[in-house]
Write an enzyme that holds these catalytic residues in place. Structure first.
Site, PDB file in Angstrom:
ATOM      1  N   MET A  43      55.110  50.547  26.605  1.00 11.88           N
ATOM      2  CA  MET A  43      53.713  50.339  26.183  1.00 11.88           C
ATOM      3  C   MET A  43      53.603  49.180  25.191  1.00 11.88           C
ATOM      4  O   MET A  43      52.910  49.279  24.170  1.00 11.88           O
ATOM      5  CB  MET A  43      53.159  51.640  25.571  1.00 11.88           C
ATOM      6  CG  MET A  43      53.171  52.811  26.540  1.00 11.88           C
ATOM      7  SD  MET A  43      52.804  54.409  25.770  1.00 11.88           S
ATOM      8  CE  MET A  43      54.378  54.748  24.928  1.00 11.88           C
ATOM      9  N   GLY A  86      57.039  49.144  37.518  1.00 11.57           N
ATOM     10  CA  GLY A  86      58.446  49.290  37.875  1.00 11.57           C
ATOM     11  C   GLY A  86      58.699  50.414  38.861  1.00 11.57           C
ATOM     12  O   GLY A  86      58.173  51.516  38.717  1.00 11.57           O
ATOM     13  N   LYS A 144      44.649  58.560  31.906  1.00  9.52           N
ATOM     14  CA  LYS A 144      43.869  57.467  31.323  1.00  9.52           C
ATOM     15  C   LYS A 144      43.672  56.412  32.404  1.00  9.52           C
ATOM     16  O   LYS A 144      44.595  56.050  33.123  1.00  9.52           O
ATOM     17  CB  LYS A 144      44.607  56.847  30.139  1.00  9.52           C
ATOM     18  CG  LYS A 144      43.865  55.669  29.495  1.00  9.52           C
ATOM     19  CD  LYS A 144      44.658  55.087  28.355  1.00  9.52           C
ATOM     20  CE  LYS A 144      44.661  55.985  27.142  1.00  9.52           C
ATOM     21  NZ  LYS A 144      45.278  55.342  25.974  1.00  9.52           N
ATOM     22  N   THR A 183      63.353  58.278  33.292  1.00 12.71           N
ATOM     23  CA  THR A 183      62.423  57.529  32.449  1.00 12.71           C
ATOM     24  C   THR A 183      62.316  56.073  32.906  1.00 12.71           C
ATOM     25  O   THR A 183      63.294  55.473  33.377  1.00 12.71           O
ATOM     26  CB  THR A 183      62.848  57.595  30.978  1.00 12.71           C
ATOM     27  OG1 THR A 183      61.880  56.907  30.191  1.00 12.71           O
ATOM     28  CG2 THR A 183      64.228  56.975  30.758  1.00 12.71           C
ATOM     29  N   GLY A 214      54.366  61.277  34.094  1.00 10.62           N
ATOM     30  CA  GLY A 214      55.177  60.158  34.542  1.00 10.62           C
ATOM     31  C   GLY A 214      56.427  60.017  33.691  1.00 10.62           C
ATOM     32  O   GLY A 214      56.434  60.346  32.506  1.00 10.62           O
ATOM     33  N   GLY A 215      57.511  59.543  34.312  1.00 10.09           N
ATOM     34  CA  GLY A 215      58.751  59.348  33.577  1.00 10.09           C
ATOM     35  C   GLY A 215      59.382  60.656  33.160  1.00 10.09           C
ATOM     36  O   GLY A 215      59.500  61.595  33.948  1.00 10.09           O
ATOM     37  N   ASP A 216      59.771  60.740  31.893  1.00 17.34           N
ATOM     38  CA  ASP A 216      60.378  61.944  31.324  1.00 17.34           C
ATOM     39  C   ASP A 216      59.437  62.505  30.271  1.00 17.34           C
ATOM     40  O   ASP A 216      58.939  61.756  29.420  1.00 17.34           O
ATOM     41  CB  ASP A 216      61.727  61.612  30.700  1.00 17.34           C
ATOM     42  CG  ASP A 216      62.389  62.842  30.093  1.00 17.34           C
ATOM     43  OD1 ASP A 216      63.136  63.519  30.812  1.00 17.34           O
ATOM     44  OD2 ASP A 216      62.132  63.122  28.900  1.00 17.34           O
ATOM     45  N   ASP A 274      48.922  63.323  35.262  1.00 18.53           N
ATOM     46  CA  ASP A 274      48.520  62.057  34.669  1.00 18.53           C
ATOM     47  C   ASP A 274      48.153  61.039  35.741  1.00 18.53           C
ATOM     48  O   ASP A 274      48.313  61.274  36.939  1.00 18.53           O
ATOM     49  CB  ASP A 274      49.657  61.483  33.815  1.00 18.53           C
ATOM     50  CG  ASP A 274      49.830  62.242  32.508  1.00 18.53           C
ATOM     51  OD1 ASP A 274      48.863  62.899  32.088  1.00 18.53           O
ATOM     52  OD2 ASP A 274      50.927  62.178  31.923  1.00 18.53           O
ATOM     53  N   PRO A 310      59.427  57.398  37.332  1.00 25.31           N
ATOM     54  CA  PRO A 310      58.682  56.201  36.965  1.00 25.31           C
ATOM     55  C   PRO A 310      57.664  55.713  37.982  1.00 25.31           C
ATOM     56  O   PRO A 310      56.848  54.848  37.663  1.00 25.31           O
ATOM     57  CB  PRO A 310      59.792  55.162  36.795  1.00 25.31           C
ATOM     58  CG  PRO A 310      60.836  55.602  37.776  1.00 25.31           C
ATOM     59  CD  PRO A 310      60.795  57.107  37.770  1.00 25.31           C
TER      60      PRO A 310
END
Length: 516
Positions: free
Chosen positions: A184, A213, A72, A133, A103-105, A50, A27
Site C-alpha cells: 500500500m 500482482g 473498498k 501474501t 486478500g493475501g494473508d 473484500d 494475492p
C-alpha cells in the site's frame, strides 16, 4: 484464566461449526488459495469478503450461503473496520460456519488481528487459515526473489499507510536493510523515497513496482529510487501495487518467467455485466485489464409471492436466460421446498453454458440448450423440444427490470410464458466517469449491455472513446443491429454470438495468430 489452546490441526482436520474462520485468499491468482481455505469455503454458511479478490476465489461456496461484500472501491469503503467486526459477531452462531475471506494473508497487513481480538472479546471461537501474501507472491510472479544468498540475506515488510499519531518507521534502520517490500505504498512513495534518501540510501538503488500482482493483467515497472516517482507518474501507475526496493529488484529483467497473454497491456471496457462473469474472466485470462461500466451491481433477491409456489405443481417448463435467474430462483425454491423432487415433472431450458453451470451447482441439468446461445435459437430449440404441446405453465425467472424479449416469439406459436421476477439489479453508479486512461476496446455482449452503457456512462466520455479510436465490439447480429440503429460504430463482430467467439475475435484483431 488463559483461554484454552486449540489442538494443532491434523491433515484431515474437519470444518467446525459455530466458528468464524479468518481465511487468506492469496494475492489474486485463484490457484494460489490453499487447500484448507477451499475446504472451509465449501462448507460456509456466510462469507464476508473484500474487493481485491479474484471472482473465482468464491467458487465452491455453497449456493445457499450468504455473501456479504465489505471491500473498498474507488476510495470509498463499503464498511469500516468496526462495522466489519460487528458483522462477524452478528452472523456468528452455534450452528454456523462464517468465513471472513481476505486478500493475501489475514495476519499480514490484513487487519486480521483486529478482527480476531473483537471475536475473542465477544467469546466467539475463531480459526485462522493463512494465505499466500502478496509481498512474496507478486515479486515472485515478476521474477524477483526477495532474498538471495549473494544479494539479500534479510527482508523487511512494511506498509506505506500512515497510522494515527504519525510515521512510526525507523528510516535510518530501514535504509540499511538489503530488501524492503512495501504494501500500500504507491500514494506514499514520494515520502518513502525522500525518507530513504535522507537516511543515506543510494538514489541508484533498484526499485520494482508490481501492479495487480499474480493477476493475468499484472504490470511491472522497473526503475531506481531516484527516478521512480517520475516514472510512476508518467505511466499513471496506481494502486493496488507492491513495491520492492533493493538490489533484488534488478533480477526481474533476468528472471521474468510469467508469460503474458495475447491481450497484455490492453484495457477493455465491458458494459452491463457483473465482475466475474464469463466474458470478464475470458478477457482477463488473455491478459487484458477489464473495466466495467456500470462499475458494479448489487443483486437484491426478491420475495416470490405465495401464489407462485402454490401453482408450482402446474409448472411444466422453466426457462432461464441468466445465471443470476437460476441462482435466485433455486435459492428461493429451496427455502420453500428443500426436496428437489418437486421439480420432477418440470423440463428446463437455458440460453447457454453459464445458466447450465449454475444449474449444475444444484445437481440439475437442462433438457434444452441451443448450440447458438441467443434468444432466437433458444426459442427454436424449445419448439423442437415440444414446448408448444405443453399442457402446463411455463415460467421465466429473471430480473425484475428485464423481461425476456423473445417471450412474444413463443406467444406467436401459442405458447404463454409467465415472467417471474426473482431478483433486482441495482447498479452502484448512476453516471460513471471513465477517466482519462486509454481504452482499447468496448465489449457489448447483448443489446441490454448497450442500453446500460448509454444509461450509466458519461456521454462526453463515450464520444471521447469514439474519437480516440476505441474498437466497439458486438457479440452478435442483434447487438450489432441495435448499435447501428442508434448511431454507434461496429468495428468488430463475433461470427457466433458466444463469449468465446467474441474474445477470439478481439484477440485475432490485436494479436493475429493467437486464440483462446
Amino acid at each position: 484464566m488463559a483461554p484454552p489452546v486449540a489442538a494443532l490441526p491434523s491433515r484431515a482436520m474437519s470444518v467446525e461449526r459455530g466458528v468464524v474462520y479468518l481465511v487468506g485468499a492469496g494475492p489474486g491468482d485463484p490457484g494460489l488459495m490453499t487447500l484448507r481455505g477451499r475446504e472451509v469455503l465449501s462448507q460456509a454458511d456466510c462469507v464476508i469478503y473484500d474487493y481485491l479478490l479474484h471472482p473465482q476465489a468464491l467458487d465452491g461456496v455453497p449456493a445457499l450461503a450468504e455473501r456479504i461484500f465489505v471491500g473498498k472501491r474507488g476510495g470509498a469503503q463499503v464498511a469500516d473496520q468496526e462495522a466489519i467486526n460487528r458483522l462477524l459477531i452478528e452472523h456468528a452462531g452455534p450452528d454456523k460456519v462464517v468465513v471472513r475471506l481476505k486478500g493475501g494473508d489475514p495476519f499480514c497487513f490484513g487487519r486480521g488481528g483486529e478482527e480476531a481480538r473483537a471475536l475473542r472479546r465477544s467469546g466467539i471461537p475463531f480459526r485462522v487459515v493463512p494465505g499466500v501474501t502478496s509481498g512474496i507472491a507478486a515479486p515472485a510472479y515478476a521474477g524477483i526473489p526477495i532474498t538471495d544468498r549473494e544479494a539479500a540475506s534479510s527482508v523487511c515488510f512494511l506498509t506505506g499507510h500512515e497510522q494515527a499519531g504519525g510515521d512510526r518507521h525507523d528510516w535510518s534502520a530501514l535504509a540499511k536493510l538489503p530488501t524492503l517490500v512495501v504494501y500500500m505504498g504507491v500514494r506514499q512513495f514520494p515520502r518513502i523515497r525522500d525518507q530513504l534518501l535522507a537516511a543515506g540510501r543510494s538514489p541508484e538503488t533498484p526499485v520494482a513496482a508490481i501492479r495487480w500482482g499474480t493477476w493475468p493483467h499484472q504490470q511491472v515497472l522497473l526503475g531506481k529510487l531516484g527516478d521512480m516517482v517520475k516514472r510512476m507518474a508518467e505511466r499513471q501507475f496506481a494502486a493496488p501495487a507492491i513495491l520492492v526496493i533493493g538490489h533484488v529488484a534488478s533480477f526481474a529483467r533476468e528472471l521474468d518467467w510469467c508469460q503474458l497473454g495475447p491481450l497484455a497491456g490492453r484495457q477493455i471496457l465491458v458494459a452491463g455485466v457483473l465482475r466475474g462473469d464469463p466474458l470478464t474472466l475470458a478477457l482477463e485470462a488473455a491478459g487484458a485489464r477489464v473495466l466495467h461500466c456500470p462499475g458494479e451491481a448489487i443483486e437484491q433477491p426478491l420475495a416470490v409471492p405465495a401464489q407462485w409456489w402454490q401453482s408450482l405443481p402446474a409448472c411444466r417448463w422453466l426457462i432461464f436466460t441468466s445465471g443470476a435467474g437460476v441462482r435466485h430462483f433455486m435459492q428461493a425454491l429451496l427455502r420453500q421446498h428443500p426436496d428437489l423432487r418437486c421439480l420432477a415433472q418440470v423440463d428446463i431450458g437455458v440460453i447457454g453454458p453459464s445458466c447450465a453451470a449454475e444449474l449444475a451447482r444444484f445437481h440439475l441439468q437442462p433438457r434444452c440448450m441451443p448450440q447458438v446461445h441467443d434468444s432466437r435459437h433458444l426459442v427454436e430449440a424449445l419448439l423442437q423440444a415440444g414446448i408448444g404441446q405443453c399442457q402446463g405453465e411455463i415460467w421465466h425467472p429473471g430480473a425484475a427490470e428485464v423481461s425476456w424479449t423473445s417471450g412474444p416469439s413463443l406467444a406467436a406459436h401459442g405458447v404463454t410464458c409467465r415472467e417471474l421476477p426473482v431478483y433486482r439489479q441495482q447498479w452502484r453508479s448512476q453516471v460513471m466517469r471513465l477517466g482519462d486512461e486509454p481504452i482499447d476496446a468496448v465489449c457489448l455482449s447483448s443489446p441490454s449491455a448497450l442500453r446500460r452503457l448509454r444509461r450509466h456512462a458519461d456521454p462526453e466520455d463515450l464520444q471521447r472513446l469514439i474519437r480516440d479510436g476505441a474498437q466497439f465490439c458486438a457479440i452478435g447480429q442483434a447487438t450489432a443491429d441495435l448499435m447501428v440503429s442508434q448511431g454507434w460504430p461496429v468495428h468488430l463482430q463475433a461470427p457466433r454470438p458466444t463469449t468465446s467467439s467474441l474474445v477470439d475475435t478481439i484477440i485475432t484483431h490485436y494479436a493475429p495468430g493467437s486464440s483462446i
